[in-house]
Design an enzyme around this catalytic site. Structure first.
Site, PDB file in Angstrom:
ATOM      1  N   GLY A 154       0.835  -1.203   0.000  1.00 18.97           N
ATOM      2  CA  GLY A 154       0.000   0.000   0.000  1.00 18.97           C
ATOM      3  C   GLY A 154       0.860   1.240   0.000  1.00 18.97           C
ATOM      4  O   GLY A 154       2.054   1.168  -0.288  1.00 18.97           O
ATOM      5  N   ASN A 155       0.251   2.365   0.290  1.00 21.41           N
ATOM      6  CA  ASN A 155       1.035   3.595   0.409  1.00 21.41           C
ATOM      7  C   ASN A 155       0.348   4.539   1.400  1.00 21.41           C
ATOM      8  O   ASN A 155      -0.740   4.235   1.899  1.00 21.41           O
ATOM      9  CB  ASN A 155       1.240   4.245  -0.965  1.00 21.41           C
ATOM     10  CG  ASN A 155      -0.070   4.684  -1.600  1.00 21.41           C
ATOM     11  OD1 ASN A 155      -0.704   5.624  -1.138  1.00 21.41           O
ATOM     12  ND2 ASN A 155      -0.497   3.971  -2.637  1.00 21.41           N
ATOM     13  N   ARG A 156       0.975   5.672   1.656  1.00 20.33           N
ATOM     14  CA  ARG A 156       0.528   6.520   2.756  1.00 20.33           C
ATOM     15  C   ARG A 156      -0.530   7.545   2.364  1.00 20.33           C
ATOM     16  O   ARG A 156      -0.843   8.438   3.144  1.00 20.33           O
ATOM     17  CB  ARG A 156       1.733   7.239   3.362  1.00 20.33           C
ATOM     18  CG  ARG A 156       2.617   6.288   4.160  1.00 20.33           C
ATOM     19  CD  ARG A 156       3.954   6.909   4.494  1.00 20.33           C
ATOM     20  NE  ARG A 156       3.811   8.211   5.125  1.00 20.33           N
ATOM     21  CZ  ARG A 156       4.769   9.134   5.161  1.00 20.33           C
ATOM     22  NH1 ARG A 156       5.916   8.887   4.573  1.00 20.33           N
ATOM     23  NH2 ARG A 156       4.557  10.276   5.766  1.00 20.33           N
TER      24      ARG A 156
END
Ligand code: C5P
Length: 221
Positions: free
Chosen positions: A26-28
């Site tokens: 995922g990412n932020r």
């Protein structure tokens, strides 16, 4: 400036690319910028469809929300939602996804200190919307860059054939991830604007002013 009668399609948030039943890449991205754009567009009278990755945000009033998880699901949901007058691609879409999703949880392998995951490129949603037979009049992309902001933003403008690129500087003091305020550096073939620093809702309003002005200036709309 009103957007009454316009159909605005927004994508927001991260994507999660599953590795196995319990793990993902995922990412932020918090989704806040895209949600702010969707909320502001609905408040101006637009008919808004918001394709959201996995985020913890309430649906803005008057917005039709489609929840997705992966880049592939987001790609399908965005193309399914066409036609639209405007597409704002504010999602942080994974560029790569695991070639295969393991059916069972990957186990540690005795004696193996490393694990290689094979990743394959995802489809570029923004570029596909911009090249679509039902291309929205205005296609707006986002960019997060650590350096050479204008150079990379202008490259994206041309390469992905979009009308506006809203660029964020990341990895510095004004990194926008998970924050409530933001500065957007917006580039078009015919100009450049700096929006903010301001709360994301105010920056969204300024971006929609730019969008609404360009829709009104375009005689084809
Ligand atoms: O080239 P880059 O990924 O930095 O471009 C960012 C822009 O492209 C964002 O608007 C993002 O939503 C969009 N994008 C996309 N599909 C991808 C990757 C990026 O729509 N697979």
């Amino acid at each position: 400036m009103s957007l009454a009668g316009r159909r605005v399609l927004v994508s927001a948030g991260p994507t999660y690319e599953d590795i196995d039943p319990v793990r993902f890449l995922g990412n932020r991205s918090s989704g806040k910028m895209g949600f702010a754009v969707a909320a502001a567009a609905a408040a101006r009278g637009a008919q808004v469809v918001l394709v959201a990755g996995p985020v913890h945000l309430p649906t803005p009033p008057g917005v039709a929300r489609v929840d997705v998880r992966s880049a592939a699901q987001m790609h399908a949901a965005v193309l399914d939602a066409l036609p639209a007058d405007v597409y704002v691609g504010a999602a942080a879409v994974a560029d790569y996804t695991p070639r295969t999703v393991a059916a069972r949880k990957l186990k540690k392998r005795p004696g193996a200190d490393t694990l290689a995951l094979e990743l394959v490129r995802t489809a570029d949603i923004l570029a596909d919307v911009a090249a679509h037979p039902r291309r929205p009049r205005l296609v707006v992309g986002f960019a997060a860059e650590t350096d050479e902001l204008e150079h990379y933003a202008r490259d994206k403008l041309v390469r992905k054939r979009v009308d506006l690129i809203a660029a964020n500087r990341v990895g510095s003091a004004d990194c926008p991830f998970e924050r409530d305020d933001n500065t957007l550096h917006v580039f078009a073939a015919d100009g450049a604007w700096t929006l903010g620093p301001a709360p994301k809702r105010e920056v969204a309003e300024a971006l929609l002013d730019l969008i609404a002005r360009r829709l009104e200036a375009d005689p084809a709309t």
